[in-house]
Motif scaffolding. Structure first.
Motif, mmCIF file in Angstrom:
data_model
loop_
_atom_site.group_PDB
_atom_site.id
_atom_site.type_symbol
_atom_site.label_atom_id
_atom_site.label_comp_id
_atom_site.label_asym_id
_atom_site.label_seq_id
_atom_site.Cartn_x
_atom_site.Cartn_y
_atom_site.Cartn_z
ATOM 1 N N THR A 234 0.813 -1.222 0.000
ATOM 2 C CA THR A 234 0.000 0.000 0.000
ATOM 3 C C THR A 234 0.843 1.267 0.000
ATOM 4 O O THR A 234 0.307 2.352 -0.204
ATOM 5 N N ASP A 235 2.140 1.165 0.221
ATOM 6 C CA ASP A 235 3.014 2.342 0.178
ATOM 7 C C ASP A 235 3.252 2.756 -1.269
ATOM 8 O O ASP A 235 3.425 1.904 -2.149
ATOM 9 N N THR A 236 3.298 4.057 -1.510
ATOM 10 C CA THR A 236 3.558 4.563 -2.858
ATOM 11 C C THR A 236 4.958 4.192 -3.313
ATOM 12 O O THR A 236 5.167 3.730 -4.427
ATOM 13 N N GLU A 237 5.937 4.407 -2.439
ATOM 14 C CA GLU A 237 7.325 4.041 -2.739
ATOM 15 C C GLU A 237 7.799 3.113 -1.640
ATOM 16 O O GLU A 237 7.566 3.371 -0.467
ATOM 17 N N LEU B 71 12.345 1.268 -10.764
ATOM 18 C CA LEU B 71 13.314 0.928 -9.725
ATOM 19 C C LEU B 71 14.532 1.843 -9.806
ATOM 20 O O LEU B 71 15.104 2.033 -10.887
ATOM 21 N N ASN B 72 14.913 2.388 -8.667
ATOM 22 C CA ASN B 72 16.171 3.111 -8.502
ATOM 23 C C ASN B 72 16.975 2.325 -7.472
ATOM 24 O O ASN B 72 16.570 2.224 -6.316
ATOM 25 N N VAL B 73 18.076 1.741 -7.916
ATOM 26 C CA VAL B 73 18.858 0.837 -7.078
ATOM 27 C C VAL B 73 20.222 1.465 -6.792
ATOM 28 O O VAL B 73 20.892 1.939 -7.710
ATOM 29 N N ALA C 185 16.924 -0.720 -2.915
ATOM 30 C CA ALA C 185 16.210 -0.449 -4.158
ATOM 31 C C ALA C 185 14.922 0.278 -3.798
ATOM 32 O O ALA C 185 14.179 -0.178 -2.923
ATOM 33 N N LEU C 186 14.674 1.401 -4.438
ATOM 34 C CA LEU C 186 13.410 2.106 -4.260
ATOM 35 C C LEU C 186 12.490 1.687 -5.393
ATOM 36 O O LEU C 186 12.823 1.860 -6.566
ATOM 37 N N LEU C 187 11.348 1.115 -5.034
ATOM 38 C CA LEU C 187 10.386 0.613 -6.004
ATOM 39 C C LEU C 187 9.148 1.487 -5.957
ATOM 40 O O LEU C 187 8.614 1.765 -4.882
ATOM 41 N N LYS C 188 8.693 1.921 -7.125
ATOM 42 C CA LYS C 188 7.491 2.740 -7.228
ATOM 43 C C LYS C 188 6.666 2.206 -8.391
ATOM 44 O O LYS C 188 7.192 2.042 -9.497
ATOM 45 N N VAL C 189 5.382 1.902 -8.140
ATOM 46 C CA VAL C 189 4.522 1.408 -9.214
ATOM 47 C C VAL C 189 4.282 2.551 -10.192
ATOM 48 O O VAL C 189 3.813 3.622 -9.818
ATOM 49 N N TYR C 190 4.648 2.313 -11.435
ATOM 50 C CA TYR C 190 4.513 3.308 -12.499
ATOM 51 C C TYR C 190 3.121 3.233 -13.111
ATOM 52 O O TYR C 190 2.474 4.243 -13.337
#
Length: 190
Positions: free
Chosen positions: A139-142, A177-179, A161-166
């Motif tokens: 449920t978190d945005t990032e 993903l920004n790793v 790794a920062l994961l964000k649903v596009y």
């Protein structure tokens, strides 16, 4: 007596040489760590003609306490594509293979446990991979995921790794993903 002295010296030198060659390890100067930042997109197909997700086990609970489409204890195998961009035809750079386990139980928010191996199949990191093992609060945005290892050019990797649903729908989920990893490219010290 002279023969005995010569023989003794030959024996001493032979034993010293044999001893030096029998070591199973070597010591060398520690290598400097490298910091690498990566940006790519994970393309997942939970449905459609070529799904990249398959349910492999499900809990035998008779009641789903959360009334969820993904009930507690369900295990999925993943073989998602890694691409340079969010477009489905952008350059393919590898795949994310692994497992997800639905761990949202009673009184907790929806979450999954992820194990992914981001394996790169082209470019500078071809043949290398990054291993992620982390809780993923859906449920978190990032979300921040833990990088716990790697191989090839990412040997002994650690980082995040920062994961964000596009974007997401019934047939495609695209995550950005920004790793950031600290790793060693050379020989291992172990």
């Amino acid at each position: 007596m002279k023969r005995t002295s010569v023989f003794t010296w030959i024996l001493i030198l032979s034993l010293a040489t044999a001893s030096a060659q029998s070591h199973y390890h070597s010591q060398h100067e520690p290598e400097e760590p490298k910091l690498t930042n990566l940006h790519f997109f994970l393309h997942e197909a939970p449905g459609g003609p070529n799904p990249t997700v398959a349910m492999i086990a499900q809990s035998n609970l008779t009641v789903d306490v959360n009334n969820s489409s993904m009930p507690f204890g369900t295990v999925y195998a993943i073989d998602d594509l890694l691409r340079v961009g969010s477009e489905p035809n952008s350059e393919l750079i590898g795949n994310a293979q692994g497992l997800t386990v639905i761990i949202a139980g009673r009184n907790t928010r929806p979450s999954v446990l992820l194990y992914f191996d981001f394996g790169f199949t082209s470019g500078k990191f071809n043949g290398s991979s990054i291993s992620v093992l982390s809780r993923n609060p859906t449920t978190d945005t990032e979300r921040e995921l833990a990088v716990v290892g790697g191989r090839g050019k990412f040997r002994r990797a650690k980082g995040f790794a920062l994961l964000k649903v596009y974007s997401a729908n019934a047939t495609a989920i695209i995550a950005e993903l920004n790793v950031t990893v600290i790793h060693y490219e050379g020989r291992s010290e172990f």
